[in-house]
Design a protein around this motif. Sequence first.
Motif, PDB file in Angstrom:
ATOM      1  N   LEU A  22     130.289  46.547   2.105  1.00 43.20           N
ATOM      2  CA  LEU A  22     130.223  47.618   1.107  1.00 43.20           C
ATOM      3  C   LEU A  22     131.493  48.449   1.093  1.00 43.20           C
ATOM      4  O   LEU A  22     131.845  49.010   0.053  1.00 43.20           O
ATOM      5  CB  LEU A  22     128.999  48.479   1.371  1.00 43.20           C
ATOM      6  CG  LEU A  22     127.750  47.759   0.893  1.00 43.20           C
ATOM      7  CD1 LEU A  22     126.516  48.471   1.346  1.00 43.20           C
ATOM      8  CD2 LEU A  22     127.777  47.673  -0.607  1.00 43.20           C
ATOM      9  N   ALA A  65     121.373  46.989  13.800  1.00 39.47           N
ATOM     10  CA  ALA A  65     122.792  47.242  14.084  1.00 39.47           C
ATOM     11  C   ALA A  65     123.662  46.242  13.344  1.00 39.47           C
ATOM     12  O   ALA A  65     124.685  46.604  12.755  1.00 39.47           O
ATOM     13  CB  ALA A  65     123.047  47.165  15.582  1.00 39.47           C
ATOM     14  N   TYR A  89     126.980  44.914   6.685  1.00 39.02           N
ATOM     15  CA  TYR A  89     126.900  45.326   5.284  1.00 39.02           C
ATOM     16  C   TYR A  89     127.558  46.672   5.028  1.00 39.02           C
ATOM     17  O   TYR A  89     128.530  46.763   4.291  1.00 39.02           O
ATOM     18  CB  TYR A  89     125.442  45.350   4.823  1.00 39.02           C
ATOM     19  CG  TYR A  89     125.032  44.020   4.287  1.00 39.02           C
ATOM     20  CD1 TYR A  89     125.246  43.705   2.962  1.00 39.02           C
ATOM     21  CD2 TYR A  89     124.488  43.062   5.113  1.00 39.02           C
ATOM     22  CE1 TYR A  89     124.920  42.471   2.479  1.00 39.02           C
ATOM     23  CE2 TYR A  89     124.156  41.826   4.635  1.00 39.02           C
ATOM     24  CZ  TYR A  89     124.365  41.526   3.310  1.00 39.02           C
ATOM     25  OH  TYR A  89     124.052  40.306   2.835  1.00 39.02           O
ATOM     26  N   ALA A  90     127.011  47.718   5.700  1.00 39.41           N
ATOM     27  CA  ALA A  90     127.541  49.047   5.397  1.00 39.41           C
ATOM     28  C   ALA A  90     128.976  49.180   5.891  1.00 39.41           C
ATOM     29  O   ALA A  90     129.807  49.805   5.247  1.00 39.41           O
ATOM     30  CB  ALA A  90     126.651  50.101   6.039  1.00 39.41           C
ATOM     31  N   GLY A  91     129.280  48.569   7.049  1.00 40.22           N
ATOM     32  CA  GLY A  91     130.587  48.798   7.649  1.00 40.22           C
ATOM     33  C   GLY A  91     131.679  47.902   7.120  1.00 40.22           C
ATOM     34  O   GLY A  91     132.848  48.234   7.235  1.00 40.22           O
ATOM     35  N   ALA A  92     131.331  46.750   6.559  1.00 44.23           N
ATOM     36  CA  ALA A  92     132.398  45.848   6.135  1.00 44.23           C
ATOM     37  C   ALA A  92     132.288  45.489   4.657  1.00 44.23           C
ATOM     38  O   ALA A  92     133.185  45.782   3.874  1.00 44.23           O
ATOM     39  CB  ALA A  92     132.377  44.581   6.989  1.00 44.23           C
ATOM     40  N   VAL A 100     123.924  47.155   9.678  1.00 42.90           N
ATOM     41  CA  VAL A 100     124.818  48.277   9.410  1.00 42.90           C
ATOM     42  C   VAL A 100     126.270  47.848   9.596  1.00 42.90           C
ATOM     43  O   VAL A 100     127.130  48.153   8.762  1.00 42.90           O
ATOM     44  CB  VAL A 100     124.482  49.464  10.333  1.00 42.90           C
ATOM     45  CG1 VAL A 100     125.522  50.548  10.191  1.00 42.90           C
ATOM     46  CG2 VAL A 100     123.129  50.015   9.988  1.00 42.90           C
ATOM     47  N   ILE A 101     126.551  47.106  10.685  1.00 42.33           N
ATOM     48  CA  ILE A 101     127.942  46.728  10.945  1.00 42.33           C
ATOM     49  C   ILE A 101     128.453  45.820   9.832  1.00 42.33           C
ATOM     50  O   ILE A 101     129.546  46.020   9.295  1.00 42.33           O
ATOM     51  CB  ILE A 101     128.069  46.031  12.312  1.00 42.33           C
ATOM     52  CG1 ILE A 101     127.769  47.015  13.424  1.00 42.33           C
ATOM     53  CG2 ILE A 101     129.454  45.451  12.494  1.00 42.33           C
ATOM     54  CD1 ILE A 101     127.675  46.387  14.778  1.00 42.33           C
TER      55      ILE A 101
END
Lengths: 432, 254
Positions: free
Chosen positions: B123, B112, B118-121, B115-116
Amino acid sequence: MEFVRRHPIFAALSALFVLAIGTLVGAAVIWSAFSEQIKAILDDQFYFSVILSLVLFGLIMGAVAYSILLERKISAWVQDRYGPNRVGPYGVLQPIADGLKFLLKEDVIPANVDKSLFLVAPWMIFIVGLVGFAVIPWGGAFRWPWMDADAPPLVAQVASVDIGLLYILAVSSMGVYGVVLGGWSSNNKYSFYGAMRAAAQMLSYEIPLGMAVLVAILSTGMLRLEQMTEYQAQHGWLVMYHPIAALILFITALAEANRMPFDLAESEQELIGGYHTEYSAMKLAMFFLAEYAHMITSSALIVCLYFGGTHVPGWHWLNTSESAAAMLARMGVMGAKVFLFICLYMLVRWTLPRFRYDQLMRLAWKSLVPLTMALVVIQVLIVYFDAWRWWALIGNAALLLVGAVFSVASGRRITGRQHSLRRAQGELMAYR
Amino acid sequence: MEQMLVYLAYAAAALGALAVYAALPREGRPASRGVVLTLVAAAVGALLLLMGQLLGEAGQRVYFYVLSLLTLGGAVRVVTHPRPVYAALFFVMVVLSTAALMVLVGAEFLAAALVIVYAGAILVTYVFVIMLAQQSAPQSGGMFAQALQYDRDSREPMAAVLVGFVLVGTIAGVIVNYEWTGLAEYKTTAAEGNTLALGRVLLTDFAVSVELAGLLLTVAMVGAIALARKRIPQHDEGEPELAPGEIGKRVSPF
């Protein structure tokens, strides 16, 4: 009478009636033939979760369609109009007409778009809007009537994961991509401006959102949503301890869903439609469906975190019973609370004007972030010293007081560049 | 046996290096698609062989294989795709499938957080910046038609591939050889859950590291603000301050 019989609504209603009777009869026949197998499937948590997720998907799509009608009705009420009232009595069949219209419209893909991303973007935002439902505890633990009294109860929740809340945060943080990709791949300046605004706004408001959620995590000491609602059933709803955090969570949820005071990303007056300017037909509808699904998820999250989830104070049977009827009643309670929040969203949309962009950023970074930081510190102190829980409320009040004193003493309005404006006005007055 | 596994790891890394080298975008003489595919297949085969030897009969192998192939494929496309936006999106895919791999081994919290963060902020910011720099464009006329020159031609393919895959090979060799001891004391029970246990370990045994990481981030943030901070005057010097209604028309005091 003749008019009624000829009216297409009459035909539609009678068709629906026949369909409903047929479904009931068919269900009864299937049940009598395969009841053992069906019971075996329903008893298993995995298959039950799969069935529940399908049922929830259907329910939520229906709820989304009707919340668009609700939105139009509420806007009409706010603006002293009738709202849609042509299709069916009081316009109740309007969503079906709208859906048909979206399905039958020509699906235009403009010539100069980045085609693959253009096609992917609506799906991305749509899926992200939906998968958050998986960890929301809709009905709590229950047993079917035919199960033994000491059998392990089923959970009316698609997935009960250890990191329930973080899962929702992770999923919702992926929501930016659909908007950004949709805006960029359209190859249209207006779409692109909308996407950029949306990305900056969603990134900014994710921080107070996360901190408001953190306050709830610290208060309960848990990450599973069902345990958090359990905690609130025992100690009282968290909104009583942390009203400011609940309010901030609501505000940031508005911003994350790109709803009205925060809908600069799709402001019609400036950007035509923002990131979905170039979309048409079902792809456009998917952006709307995602927005409303996002509203429902975030309402359910707020309800679970701060408003007790399925808990109703004083109704012992509803809160503790493990019968299937109590589970359905709890789902109803949850649905009612979510419904109230959605109504609130809509009232806010039709009441408040849109922020200016600098006001939007100022609100996030200069007021919401420090406020939530202070709230986190308050709750951390309470947890660390194992203090009386109601100190949280006192701390909230003190925070409001400090904020009020600070804003009065500093003499600055909190709305943007107003202070320079007022200085100019003062000079003008002195001159006169 | 151990020694053979190490050599197998080196071989997989070398084949991967060849495949990536062939797949990197090149304006002059791009490698034919057949060559690239053959090399990629060989590298993947060596990797699967290695994994099969390492894992033995470990469960959930299908998910593991699918997810790790997704991760590796995404990672290769990150460096070989000629359009930066797509490369960033493949990076998102890498992060997501890595998170899924973490879920597979029971590290839900790390998944989680990955994702929060790296992917959510991070990237999103990448995609944001790349999109600001480049307008999207129609794809007719081949994939390379619209990509910019410095994206069509990788700059130092040989050096980059060598450095990267020597590192990969070394790490893989060490991992294959390493005796994993001392992990038993951090074993968690199902009732407690990994997240709780991780929090406890981080804030007791590794408290100093956490504090240092926090300090580092704070310093970086302060530095960023100090670099970016610049007072923008509300009015140009010499220009009279006007009330908003007056802007645009000259107000003379007499």
